[in-house]
Structure formats: structure tokens, C-alpha cells
Design an enzyme around this catalytic site. Structure first.
Site, mmCIF file in Angstrom:
data_model
loop_
_atom_site.group_PDB
_atom_site.id
_atom_site.type_symbol
_atom_site.label_atom_id
_atom_site.label_comp_id
_atom_site.label_asym_id
_atom_site.label_seq_id
_atom_site.Cartn_x
_atom_site.Cartn_y
_atom_site.Cartn_z
ATOM 1 N N GLY A 235 1.631 -0.121 9.563
ATOM 2 C CA GLY A 235 2.455 -0.797 10.553
ATOM 3 C C GLY A 235 3.797 -1.201 9.978
ATOM 4 N N SER A 236 4.327 -2.287 10.464
ATOM 5 C CA SER A 236 5.680 -2.688 10.105
ATOM 6 C C SER A 236 5.736 -3.291 8.703
ATOM 7 C CB SER A 236 6.215 -3.708 11.110
ATOM 8 O OG SER A 236 5.561 -4.954 10.961
ATOM 9 N N THR A 237 6.917 -3.213 8.100
ATOM 10 C CA THR A 237 7.125 -3.795 6.778
ATOM 11 C C THR A 237 6.932 -5.310 6.807
ATOM 12 O OG1 THR A 237 8.675 -2.036 6.222
ATOM 13 C CG2 THR A 237 8.780 -4.036 4.886
ATOM 14 N N ALA A 238 7.405 -5.952 7.866
ATOM 15 C CA ALA A 238 7.294 -7.414 7.954
ATOM 16 C C ALA A 238 5.839 -7.863 7.962
ATOM 17 C CB ALA A 238 8.011 -7.917 9.205
ATOM 18 N N GLU A 257 0.683 1.119 4.438
ATOM 19 C CA GLU A 257 1.626 2.180 4.823
ATOM 20 C C GLU A 257 2.611 1.558 5.804
ATOM 21 O OE1 GLU A 257 1.926 6.495 7.083
ATOM 22 O OE2 GLU A 257 -0.024 5.545 6.852
ATOM 23 N N CYS A 291 5.344 8.101 11.557
ATOM 24 C CA CYS A 291 5.838 7.510 10.304
ATOM 25 C C CYS A 291 6.751 8.457 9.544
ATOM 26 C CB CYS A 291 4.669 7.119 9.411
ATOM 27 S SG CYS A 291 3.418 6.106 10.204
#
Length: 318
Positions: A235-238, A257, A291
Site C-alpha cells: 500500500g502507501s508509503t505513509a 511493498e 505498482c
């Protein structure tokens, strides 16, 4: 009006209804087409207990015995290709033809590939003649360590729901681990259908569990649960950073990831027509929601305008 699907959690081999639900919208119409359980810590605790209970017997099975279950699951996924492709399209928004060509076939391929390859893995060793010792590695499932049950927690994204879910589940199960999954609340239907397939092939209760809900409730409860020792998140980096912060003090293993900015490079000696076609495909397949999709393009100055012009032409006829 079409019947609204009532998705249920899958815990300990049983489907369990929920008192609270999350609306799941069909992206093509904006209408609610499924109700997803709004699970929390209670449901997560039940799933953890089921996975812990199932671990000893599942981990003792031979790889070939575990593979039979996975191969049966793959066969049924193939048999339900039309149904699963339509569900993936209605849930995620991708074209039905794409789900038929990519998502669902890859899901069955994931189960087959890991079921077959895992049976041929061998242990490795190397000798250090100067010291007179041998180093060796053993592959074992993450079993019960002290009072903690070690098993896989998988938090899955919304862009390739069944495809990526099976890519994580299959190797975890073949290694002898038991699994708890939390899919995106926006795309949970095919995961629920996969649970139906697991029930159909009589996968032992608790080996695979599905808990549906929001990340900040069900997902957070999974990540922070003291008996979850490995967390896999796409998912998201945050969100990945948040998981890292709360999992690190508990010494959990992490597989993250996260977001990326994938670049393509075009030189002036390349086949520019092939490059343009490849760039359009890599940028916009699955609505660009992959991605690995190309999000940056570097083009050598001498052919920049030519490639840009052709790229725009191809984009306009998508």
C-alpha cells in the site's frame, strides 16, 4: 435493483456475519453492491486464536499434502473464471476482459506455482574447511515460539485484489504457516469468494482466515496483536511507515511493498513505435493502478518530440 452481496468474515473455517457493515460501491454506477464487515479487535482476536489453533497440525503436514489443497483451490478458481472476473470488475472497476486475462488466471497460477515449486526446495549448506565447520540453513514454518504463535498477517491493497492476495497467501501456506488476511475495505468480494473456495476444498479450519474492515481498526489490531510476528503489507508509503513504527518495538518481521515512481528511458536508437506502444501500455494498464506502472519517462532529446507526439496519439485512442 440487483441483490446486494452480504460479505462475511471467515474465521476458523466458518463464515461469521457482522453487526456493522461498510458500503462497497460499484465504480461503474456509484451504487452500493456489497456490504463489508466493519470488524475490529474482537474479530481479529478470534482469527488469531483460530490461526494459532490450526498451526501445529498444518505445519506438520508434508509439503505434498499441503500442495494438494492449493492445487484444488487453483482448479476451482479456473472453473469460476467468469464469476470471479465479473466480481473483480464490479468491485475494483477494471474491465472484465482484463480480469479474465490477468487477475484471475494469475491467482490460480500463484497457487499452482508455489504448490509445485515448494516441493522441490532443498536445504543448503557450505563448508568452512579452514575452521572445520559446516554452515547449513533449514526452511521451517514460523511455529510456536515460547507463548507466541508465529504466523502470517497479510494486509492487501485494492488495485489487484485477488491477484496480490494469492501471491502472498500461497507461499505462506506452502511454508506451513497459517494466515490471517485483511483486504482493502473497497475491494473485499473476491477475497470472500476465495474463502468460499477454501471451504469447498475442505482446507482445515483456521489455516486461512479473512477479517474485513478498515485499516485503522481491523488492520491496526492485526499489526499490534502480540501473537502476530510477521506482517505483510502492500500500500502507501505513509501507512507503511506507520506500520514500521508500531511493529518495530515489538520485533515483528515486516514485508512492505510501498509506493514508487517507476521510470522508462528511451534512447534515440530504439524502435520508437514499439517504445511508444509499450509506454502507453505500461502507464495505463489497469487504469494505471499497478505498482509497476510507468509514471516517469526520460526520452533522449533528439527523439523527444517524435515519441511524445506518438504517445499522445496512442493515448487518445485508448
Amino acid at each position: 435493483m440487483a441483490e446486494i452481496l452480504m460479505v462475511e468474515n471467515f474465521i476458523g473455517g466458518d463464515f461469521i456475519s457482522s453487526a456493522k457493515h461498510i458500503d462497497s460501491f460499484n465504480p461503474a454506477t456509484g451504487e452500493v453492491w456489497a456490504l463489508i464487515p466493519d470488524s475490529g479487535a474482537h474479530q481479529v482476536n478470534e482469527a488469531v486464536a483460530a490461526a494459532e489453533k490450526a498451526f501445529p497440525s498444518w505445519s506438520r503436514l508434508t509439503p505434498s499434502a499441503r500442495a494438494k489443497y492449493l492445487l484444488n483451490i487453483a482448479d476451482i478458481i479456473d472453473q469460476r473464471l467468469d464469476e470471479l472476473s465479473l466480481a473483480e470488475s464490479m468491485d475494483q472497476g477494471k474491465p472484465v476482459w482484463l480480469a479474465k486475462q490477468m487477475d484471475i488466471p494469475r491467482a490460480s497460477h500463484n497457487f499452482r506455482s508455489f504448490a509445485e515449486s515448494w516441493q522441490h526446495l532443498t536445504e543448503s549448506s557450505n563448508s568452512m574447511s579452514g575452521a572445520g565447520v559446516i554452515n547449513y540453513s533449514l526452511r521451517k514454518p514460523l511455529g510456536v515460539a515460547g507463548n507466541n504463535s508465529n504466523y502470517i498477517n497479510d494486509i492487501n491493497p485494492w488495485n489487484l485484489p485477488l491477484y496480490l492476495l494469492t501471491f502472498k497467501i500461497a507461499p505462506a501456506l506452502m511454508a506451513g504457516n497459517t494466515v490471517v488476511c485483511k483486504t482493502s475495505e473497497m475491494t473485499s468480494v473476491t477475497a470472500w469468494k476465495l474463502a468460499q473456495i477454501c471451504k469447498q476444498v475442505e482446507l482445515p479450519p483456521g489455516v486461512l482466515n479473512m477479517v474485513f474492515g478498515y485499516g485503522q481498526t481491523a488492520g491496526e489490531a492485526l499489526v499490534t496483536h502480540p501473537k502476530v510476528r510477521i506482517v505483510s503489507f502492500t500500500g502507501s508509503t505513509a501507512v507503511g511507515q506507520h506500520i514500521g513504527r508500531i511493529a518495530a518495538p515489538m520485533m515483528k518481521k515486516l514485508s512492505l511493498e510501498l509506493g514508487g515512481k517507476n521510470a522508462a528511458v528511451v534512447f534515440d536508437d530504439a524502435d520508437l513505435e514499439k517504445c511508444a506502444q509499450g509506454l502507453v501500455r505500461s502507464a495505463f494498464l489497469n487504469q494505471g493502478e499497478i505498482c509497476l506502472c510507468t509514471s516517469r519517462v526520460f526520452i533522449q532529446k533528439g527523439v523527444y518530440n517524435k515519441v511524445l507526439e506518438r504517445f499522445i496519439q496512442l493515448t487518445n485512442i485508448l
